[in-house]
Design a protein around this motif. Structure first.
Motif, short mmCIF file in Angstrom:
data_model
loop_
_atom_site.label_atom_id
_atom_site.label_comp_id
_atom_site.label_asym_id
_atom_site.label_seq_id
_atom_site.Cartn_x
_atom_site.Cartn_y
_atom_site.Cartn_z
N ASN A 1 0.80 -1.22 0.00
CA ASN A 1 0.00 0.00 0.00
C ASN A 1 0.83 1.27 0.00
N GLY A 2 2.17 1.17 -0.05
CA GLY A 2 3.01 2.36 0.01
C GLY A 2 3.38 2.71 1.43
N GLY A 3 3.86 3.95 1.63
CA GLY A 3 4.26 4.40 2.96
C GLY A 3 3.86 5.84 3.17
N SER A 4 4.56 6.50 4.09
CA SER A 4 4.26 7.90 4.36
C SER A 4 4.62 8.77 3.15
N GLY B 1 15.83 7.55 -3.73
CA GLY B 1 16.09 8.96 -3.51
C GLY B 1 15.11 9.65 -2.59
N GLN B 2 14.01 8.96 -2.24
CA GLN B 2 13.00 9.55 -1.36
C GLN B 2 13.51 9.55 0.08
N LYS B 3 13.38 10.68 0.74
CA LYS B 3 13.83 10.80 2.12
C LYS B 3 12.70 10.47 3.09
N PHE B 4 13.08 9.88 4.23
CA PHE B 4 12.14 9.55 5.29
C PHE B 4 12.73 10.00 6.62
N SER B 5 11.88 10.53 7.48
CA SER B 5 12.32 10.90 8.82
C SER B 5 12.13 9.71 9.76
N LYS B 6 12.84 9.73 10.87
CA LYS B 6 12.73 8.65 11.84
C LYS B 6 11.30 8.51 12.33
N GLY B 7 10.77 7.28 12.27
CA GLY B 7 9.41 7.01 12.72
C GLY B 7 8.38 7.02 11.61
N GLN B 8 8.71 7.55 10.45
CA GLN B 8 7.77 7.54 9.34
C GLN B 8 7.65 6.13 8.76
N ASN C 1 3.72 -3.31 8.81
CA ASN C 1 4.19 -1.93 8.69
C ASN C 1 5.67 -1.88 9.08
N ILE C 2 6.49 -1.23 8.26
CA ILE C 2 7.92 -1.05 8.56
C ILE C 2 8.18 0.44 8.66
N TYR C 3 8.77 0.86 9.80
CA TYR C 3 9.00 2.27 10.05
C TYR C 3 10.49 2.59 9.98
N ALA C 4 10.80 3.81 9.59
CA ALA C 4 12.20 4.24 9.45
C ALA C 4 12.86 4.29 10.82
N PRO C 5 13.98 3.54 11.03
CA PRO C 5 14.65 3.56 12.33
C PRO C 5 15.52 4.79 12.54
N PHE C 6 15.77 5.55 11.47
CA PHE C 6 16.60 6.76 11.55
C PHE C 6 16.27 7.64 10.34
N ASN C 7 16.73 8.88 10.37
CA ASN C 7 16.55 9.76 9.23
C ASN C 7 17.44 9.25 8.09
N GLY C 8 16.85 9.06 6.92
CA GLY C 8 17.65 8.52 5.84
C GLY C 8 16.98 8.67 4.49
N VAL C 9 17.52 7.94 3.52
CA VAL C 9 17.03 8.01 2.15
C VAL C 9 16.92 6.60 1.59
N LEU C 10 15.92 6.40 0.78
CA LEU C 10 15.72 5.11 0.13
C LEU C 10 16.64 5.02 -1.09
N THR C 11 17.51 4.03 -1.14
CA THR C 11 18.46 3.89 -2.25
C THR C 11 18.04 2.84 -3.26
N GLN D 1 10.36 -11.72 0.51
CA GLN D 1 10.73 -10.93 -0.67
C GLN D 1 11.47 -9.66 -0.27
N LYS D 2 12.55 -9.33 -1.01
CA LYS D 2 13.28 -8.09 -0.74
C LYS D 2 12.52 -6.93 -1.34
N LEU D 3 12.38 -5.85 -0.53
CA LEU D 3 11.60 -4.70 -0.95
C LEU D 3 12.45 -3.50 -1.34
N GLY D 4 13.64 -3.37 -0.74
CA GLY D 4 14.50 -2.23 -1.05
C GLY D 4 15.60 -2.09 -0.03
N GLU D 5 16.29 -0.93 -0.08
CA GLU D 5 17.38 -0.61 0.86
C GLU D 5 17.21 0.81 1.35
N PHE D 6 17.54 1.01 2.62
CA PHE D 6 17.39 2.32 3.27
C PHE D 6 18.68 2.62 4.02
#
Length: 379
Positions: free
Chosen positions: A79-82, A88-95, A189-199, A213-218
Motif C-alpha cells: 500500500n506504500g508508505g508515508s 532517492g526519497q527521504k524519510f524521517s525517523k518514525g515515518q 508496517n515497517i517504520y524508518a529507524p533513523f533519518n535517511g534516504v531510500l536507495t 521478498q526483498k523490498l528495497g534498501e534504506f
C-alpha cells in the motif's frame, strides 16, 4: 720496334709503382684524429636529513554506516508508505516506509483478543467466590482491556493456587497466542529507524508482496565508512581514533576521516589487515571511491627521493669530485614513485634524476640553472 715499346711501358710501370708506394708511406705518417671525451650533465641535490612523515596510501569505496535491507516477513498487497516508495526519497525517523494490506489478518487478531477477553470475563464469578483477594486486580485488567490497543500484560499471579486456576482455564495460553498474532501484525508496517534516504525500491504500490521478498534498501546518508586493506607491517602503527585524510581523485576535494575499527585478523591470502575509516560530509555518496592517506609513523634522519635511483636494493649514486661513486643506503619505505632512505650523511651530493648508462667512476658535470641577468631600466 716491339722491344722499344715494351721497354718504355716497363719504365712507366716502375715509375708509377714508385709514386704509389710513396703515397702509401706518407699516409701512414698522418696524425690520428683525437676523439673528444663526452661529459654528461646531471641533475644533483644536496642531502639535508630531516624527519619524514611516512604516509600509507590506500583506497576504497564508501558504504553507509547505518543501512538496512528491507524484507517482507508477511504476505499481502503493498500500500506504500508515508512518502513515495522510490529511490532517492527521504524519510524521517518514525515515518512509515512500507505498509502492507493487513485487513484480513487484523480481523483474526481482533477475534483472538475477543476470545481472551471473554475467557477472562467467564472466570470472574469464580474468582469473586474462591479468590476474593485477587478479584479486584483481574477486574481492573478487564476494565483497561481495549480491543483497539495492544493487549496489556496479565496481572501478576500471587499464589500457586491462583496460578493453577488461571492456567487451567487456558487464560495464559490464549494470552500468548494473542501476543504472537500482534507481533506478526506489526510486521505489516515497517517504520524508518533513523533519518535517511531510500536507495533501492523493488516494489510499487499495488504489488503483491510475498513472505521473504526483498523490498528495497534504506541508508543514513550522514555517516559513511570506508574499508581499506594495508600491509600487516603497519598493523601495530595504526590506532583507533587517528585522523585520516581522504581525497576524491576526480574532484581533488579532501575530506577528514577517523579510524574507528581495526580488524584483529590478518588475511592469510594477501597478508593485509582491514581498517575501517569513518567520514561525515553532506557531499559524499554511497559507493563513491576515495583515496586514504594514513599517517603511520615519523622516520627521523631520512630523505625522500625517486624510487628509480635505488641500485641493487641498497645502493645509490653520489657525486665526488665530478665523478660518480656508489654508497650503501637503508630504504625504510616505498610508494609507487618515491622512497624514504636513511644512512646518507648530510651535505652529500646525490643524483636527483636517473642517468642512463651511469657507472661508478663516470665523469659528469652538475647542472647549474642559469640566472637571467637583470637588465638596467631605461630612463
Amino acid at each position: 720496334m716491339r722491344k722499344i715499346i715494351l721497354s718504355v711501358l716497363g719504365i712507366l710501370f716502375i715509375i708509377g709503382a714508385f709514386y704509389v708506394a710513396k703515397s702509401l708511406i706518407s699516409s701512414k705518417n698522418r696524425p690520428k684524429p683525437v676523439v673528444q671525451k663526452v661529459v654528461k650533465t646531471v641533475f644533483v641535490d644536496t642531502v639535508k636529513n630531516k624527519t619524514i612523515e611516512i604516509v600509507i596510501p590506500a583506497n576504497g569505496s564508501l558504504v553507509a554506516q547505518n543501512r538496512i535491507e528491507l524484507f517482507s516477513e508477511v504476505q499481502g498487497v503493498f500500500n506504500g508508505g508515508s512518502n513515495a516508495f522510490k529511490p532517492g526519497q527521504k524519510f524521517s525517523k518514525g515515518q512509515a516506509l512500507i505498509r502492507i494490506n493487513s485487513g484480513e489478518y487484523y480481523a483474526s487478531v481482533q477475534s483472538a483478543k475477543s476470545n481472551l477477553y471473554n475467557s477472562i470475563a467467564a472466570i470472574m464469578p469464580d474468582l469473586r467466590l474462591d479468590f476474593p483477594n485477587v478479584f479486584q486486580k483481574w477486574q481492573n485488567y478487564l476494565n483497561q482491556f481495549d480491543l483497539n490497543k495492544t493487549t496489556p500484560a496479565l496481572p501478576k499471579v500471587d499464589s500457586d493456587k491462583e496460578n493453577y486456576f488461571i492456567t487451567g482455564r487456558s487464560i495464559v495460553s490464549n494470552y500468548y497466542n494473542v501476543k504472537n498474532l500482534e507481533e506478526r501484525l506489526s510486521k505489516y508496517n515497517i517504520y524508518a529507524p533513523f533519518n535517511g534516504v531510500l536507495t533501492e525500491a523493488l516494489v510499487t504500490k499495488g504489488t503483491l508482496v510475498r513472505n521473504g521478498q526483498k523490498l528495497g534498501e534504506f541508508i543514513d546518508p550522514s555517516v559513511y565508512e570506508m574499508e581499506v586493506a594495508i600491509s600487516k607491517t603497519y598493523a601495530d602503527l595504526l590506532k583507533v581514533g587517528e585522523t585520516v585524510q581522504l581525497n576524491n581523485i576526480d574532484t581533488n576535494k579532501t575530506y577528514k576521516g577517523e579510524v574507528v575499527r581495526i580488524n584483529g585478523n590478518i588475511d592469510a591470502t594477501t597478508q593485509t589487515i582491514t581498517v575501517f575509516i569513518e567520514v561525515k560530509d553532506e557531499g559524499l555518496k554511497e559507493g563513491q571511491y576515495l583515496e586514504a592517506k594514513l599517517n603511520a609513523k615519523d622516520e627521523p634522519d631520512a630523505i625522500e627521493v625517486d624510487r628509480n635511483l635505488l641500485l641493487d636494493n641498497n645502493k645509490m649514486f653520489v657525486l665526488k669530485d665530478s665523478l660518480l661513486d656508489v654508497i650503501e643506503v637503508k630504504p625504510v619505505h616505498f610508494t609507487d614513485t618515491k622512497m624514504v632512505v636513511k644512512g646518507i650523511p648530510n651535505n652529500t651530493i646525490i643524483l636527483k634524476r636517473q642517468v642512463p648508462g651511469a657507472y661508478a667512476g663516470m665523469l659528469v658535470t652538475p647542472y647549474e640553472e642559469k640566472k637571467n641577468a637583470t637588465k638596467p631600466a631605461k630612463n
